[in-house]
Design a protein around this motif. Sequence first.
Motif, mmCIF file in Angstrom:
data_model
loop_
_atom_site.group_PDB
_atom_site.id
_atom_site.type_symbol
_atom_site.label_atom_id
_atom_site.label_comp_id
_atom_site.label_asym_id
_atom_site.label_seq_id
_atom_site.Cartn_x
_atom_site.Cartn_y
_atom_site.Cartn_z
ATOM 1 N N LEU A 165 15.980 -41.395 -5.397
ATOM 2 C CA LEU A 165 15.056 -40.457 -4.769
ATOM 3 C C LEU A 165 14.608 -39.400 -5.768
ATOM 4 O O LEU A 165 15.310 -39.090 -6.731
ATOM 5 N N ASN A 166 13.437 -38.834 -5.518
ATOM 6 C CA ASN A 166 12.965 -37.725 -6.345
ATOM 7 C C ASN A 166 12.055 -36.834 -5.516
ATOM 8 O O ASN A 166 11.464 -37.260 -4.528
ATOM 9 N N ASP A 167 11.948 -35.587 -5.936
ATOM 10 C CA ASP A 167 11.066 -34.619 -5.294
ATOM 11 C C ASP A 167 10.672 -33.592 -6.345
ATOM 12 O O ASP A 167 11.544 -32.997 -6.996
ATOM 13 N N ASP A 168 9.374 -33.386 -6.528
ATOM 14 C CA ASP A 168 8.877 -32.572 -7.640
ATOM 15 C C ASP A 168 7.924 -31.484 -7.154
ATOM 16 O O ASP A 168 6.704 -31.601 -7.298
ATOM 17 N N PRO A 169 8.460 -30.394 -6.585
ATOM 18 C CA PRO A 169 7.577 -29.316 -6.143
ATOM 19 C C PRO A 169 7.176 -28.396 -7.291
ATOM 20 O O PRO A 169 7.939 -28.197 -8.247
ATOM 21 N N ASN A 170 5.983 -27.837 -7.204
ATOM 22 C CA ASN A 170 5.575 -26.728 -8.051
ATOM 23 C C ASN A 170 5.468 -25.494 -7.164
ATOM 24 O O ASN A 170 5.040 -25.583 -6.011
ATOM 25 N N VAL A 171 5.878 -24.344 -7.687
ATOM 26 C CA VAL A 171 5.986 -23.147 -6.857
ATOM 27 C C VAL A 171 5.294 -21.972 -7.530
ATOM 28 O O VAL A 171 5.534 -21.685 -8.710
ATOM 29 N N ILE A 172 4.429 -21.282 -6.775
ATOM 30 C CA ILE A 172 3.900 -19.985 -7.178
ATOM 31 C C ILE A 172 4.733 -18.924 -6.482
ATOM 32 O O ILE A 172 4.900 -18.959 -5.258
ATOM 33 N N GLU A 173 5.267 -17.979 -7.242
ATOM 34 C CA GLU A 173 6.146 -16.959 -6.693
ATOM 35 C C GLU A 173 5.641 -15.566 -7.061
ATOM 36 O O GLU A 173 5.222 -15.343 -8.198
ATOM 37 N N ALA A 174 5.703 -14.655 -6.109
ATOM 38 C CA ALA A 174 5.304 -13.269 -6.351
ATOM 39 C C ALA A 174 6.350 -12.344 -5.744
ATOM 40 O O ALA A 174 6.960 -12.659 -4.722
ATOM 41 N N ARG A 175 6.547 -11.210 -6.375
ATOM 42 C CA ARG A 175 7.511 -10.216 -5.879
ATOM 43 C C ARG A 175 6.927 -8.808 -6.031
ATOM 44 O O ARG A 175 6.330 -8.471 -7.063
ATOM 45 N N VAL A 176 7.113 -8.002 -4.985
ATOM 46 C CA VAL A 176 6.821 -6.575 -5.015
ATOM 47 C C VAL A 176 8.143 -5.851 -4.892
ATOM 48 O O VAL A 176 8.944 -6.157 -4.002
ATOM 49 N N GLN A 177 8.385 -4.874 -5.767
ATOM 50 C CA GLN A 177 9.696 -4.208 -5.807
ATOM 51 C C GLN A 177 9.520 -2.702 -5.910
ATOM 52 O O GLN A 177 8.698 -2.208 -6.674
ATOM 53 N N LEU A 210 0.828 -1.199 0.000
ATOM 54 C CA LEU A 210 0.000 0.000 0.000
ATOM 55 C C LEU A 210 0.860 1.246 0.000
ATOM 56 O O LEU A 210 0.603 2.207 -0.736
ATOM 57 N N ALA A 211 1.927 1.237 0.811
ATOM 58 C CA ALA A 211 2.815 2.391 0.867
ATOM 59 C C ALA A 211 3.493 2.637 -0.474
ATOM 60 O O ALA A 211 3.676 3.776 -0.910
ATOM 61 N N ALA A 212 3.859 1.536 -1.153
ATOM 62 C CA ALA A 212 4.506 1.678 -2.464
ATOM 63 C C ALA A 212 3.552 2.265 -3.488
ATOM 64 O O ALA A 212 3.921 3.090 -4.311
ATOM 65 N N LEU A 213 2.278 1.852 -3.414
ATOM 66 C CA LEU A 213 1.313 2.302 -4.403
ATOM 67 C C LEU A 213 0.972 3.778 -4.251
ATOM 68 O O LEU A 213 0.701 4.469 -5.239
ATOM 69 N N VAL A 214 0.984 4.286 -3.026
ATOM 70 C CA VAL A 214 0.592 5.674 -2.820
ATOM 71 C C VAL A 214 1.795 6.607 -2.764
ATOM 72 O O VAL A 214 1.642 7.821 -2.715
ATOM 73 N N TRP A 251 5.761 -0.519 -13.438
ATOM 74 C CA TRP A 251 4.805 0.586 -13.388
ATOM 75 C C TRP A 251 5.533 1.886 -13.055
ATOM 76 O O TRP A 251 6.272 1.959 -12.073
ATOM 77 N N ARG A 252 5.315 2.887 -13.876
ATOM 78 C CA ARG A 252 5.995 4.165 -13.766
ATOM 79 C C ARG A 252 7.510 3.947 -13.751
ATOM 80 O O ARG A 252 8.011 3.100 -14.473
ATOM 81 N N SER A 253 8.228 4.725 -12.932
ATOM 82 C CA SER A 253 9.689 4.651 -12.976
ATOM 83 C C SER A 253 10.299 3.845 -11.842
ATOM 84 O O SER A 253 11.510 3.632 -11.832
ATOM 85 N N ASN A 254 9.479 3.397 -10.882
ATOM 86 C CA ASN A 254 10.079 2.886 -9.651
ATOM 87 C C ASN A 254 9.458 1.608 -9.105
ATOM 88 O O ASN A 254 9.890 1.132 -8.050
ATOM 89 N N PHE A 255 8.464 1.046 -9.778
ATOM 90 C CA PHE A 255 7.760 -0.098 -9.217
ATOM 91 C C PHE A 255 7.772 -1.269 -10.194
ATOM 92 O O PHE A 255 7.708 -1.094 -11.403
ATOM 93 N N LYS A 256 7.826 -2.464 -9.607
ATOM 94 C CA LYS A 256 7.783 -3.674 -10.417
ATOM 95 C C LYS A 256 7.048 -4.755 -9.636
ATOM 96 O O LYS A 256 7.261 -4.915 -8.434
ATOM 97 N N PHE A 257 6.190 -5.481 -10.343
ATOM 98 C CA PHE A 257 5.430 -6.578 -9.760
ATOM 99 C C PHE A 257 5.648 -7.806 -10.633
ATOM 100 O O PHE A 257 5.572 -7.728 -11.861
ATOM 101 N N MET A 258 5.910 -8.961 -9.982
ATOM 102 C CA MET A 258 6.221 -10.189 -10.703
ATOM 103 C C MET A 258 5.362 -11.334 -10.180
ATOM 104 O O MET A 258 5.113 -11.426 -8.967
ATOM 105 N N LEU A 259 4.937 -12.190 -11.098
ATOM 106 C CA LEU A 259 4.204 -13.399 -10.736
ATOM 107 C C LEU A 259 4.726 -14.541 -11.594
ATOM 108 O O LEU A 259 4.698 -14.467 -12.823
ATOM 109 N N ASN A 260 5.228 -15.613 -10.954
ATOM 110 C CA ASN A 260 5.808 -16.761 -11.648
ATOM 111 C C ASN A 260 5.144 -18.058 -11.193
ATOM 112 O O ASN A 260 4.666 -18.159 -10.060
ATOM 113 N N TYR A 261 5.154 -19.033 -12.102
ATOM 114 C CA TYR A 261 4.776 -20.402 -11.748
ATOM 115 C C TYR A 261 5.877 -21.322 -12.252
ATOM 116 O O TYR A 261 6.189 -21.342 -13.455
ATOM 117 N N ALA A 262 6.519 -22.054 -11.323
ATOM 118 C CA ALA A 262 7.644 -22.930 -11.670
ATOM 119 C C ALA A 262 7.272 -24.379 -11.415
ATOM 120 O O ALA A 262 6.807 -24.730 -10.322
#
Length: 394
Positions: free
Chosen positions: A379-391, A13-17, A359-370
């Motif tokens: 042995l094996n291990d197979d995770p799926n990951v949802i990732e988000a970043r606010v910058q 919220l602080a970043a957006l305003v 967004w504009r000159s200073n903000f970045k938002f990321m959403l990934n699915y790995a």
Amino acid sequence: MKLSRSTLSLALLAALVAPAAHAEVALDVIGGSEVSFEGLVQADFYNFDTDGIDYGADSATDLDGEDYMQELRRAELVLKGKGPGNIEWVLGYDAKDDKFLDANVKYKFGNNANHFFQIGQFKQPGATMEELSSTKNNDFVSKSSITNSLGTPRRVGAQYNYGDNNWALTASYFGRELTRNREHGSGYALRGYWAPINETGNILHFGASYIDKDTDADGIRLRARPMADMVPTRFVDTGSSLTSAASLNNRTDRASTIGVEGLWVHGPFKLQGEYMSIDVKRTDGLDDFSGNGYYISGLWNLSGETWGYKAGVPTTPLPDDPTKGLWQLGLRYDTIDLTDGAVVGGEMDSITAGVNWYWRSNFKFMLNYAMVKQEKGVLNDDPNVIEARVQFYW
């Protein structure tokens, strides 16, 4: 430092305003040097569809059964100076990771940005092209497995770079990392690149690197996170074996890494790939170890912008329309193999799909699915990951 959901919400919220700022906030002219201030703050959120490992744990020994984690990723503060004359300097610190970033002085010959001598701590030319690019413009939330596992990033040393706008040769000699109790072991690194096509919206780049370093007979531990940079647990790990014969984490002499890279930009499309191979010399009478990995990624700027090119790496532009921002779609295939002979470090393959919004000159938002597949012996291990970043950066 763990962040609660409410803390992350307030930060967003602080970043957006917040009012828009400009990069490199000018401070003053001191001793003939134009001093400026930069910053980068990132907060990440991961949600794991786990197979058998508690990746959301606070640490590898403090398992909490959670399938998610949220944390401040970076809090970088950087002072930069230009002048007097052809001298430039930088002093950076990451308050989140409690470590120094770039801390060096550079002298440019003839005011040529591609012909300089540098001393201090800096990213080594033996790192990947992805690592040498600006962190705030990462294409995906997690860097590639070879960048995180095989590359050698910042060290204290000296570097000489000779080149022009579309080519350069770089050589460095380095020692330990500036922050105490971090990476150590002296060595040297070389990198060369050439862009036979280098014009606005049309770039073709090729490069190669070599690095050789001393492991101080302490051993070397190679491991890879499941495409989530902050998780404490690694399934793919050469140092997790129980016997000395099956672990690299003892009595090794030197490690050398060869890397090759390629980049193609055509209008709003970018195709990028890198390959790395590492050889570890052992002093315990056992066979030497070899590992390798690569990635290939594609990005599409939906809003039509194209990339620039500087010092052998792509540069991300500001949005053409700041109110709408720059939208990107990305897809990456990544693989790493850390199994060789008696050392069963494991193998990992992943596919990551993502969307980025500058967004504009200073903000970045990321959403990934790995989607991640890992194997180590039987042995094996197979995770799926949802990732988000606010910058937020300035």
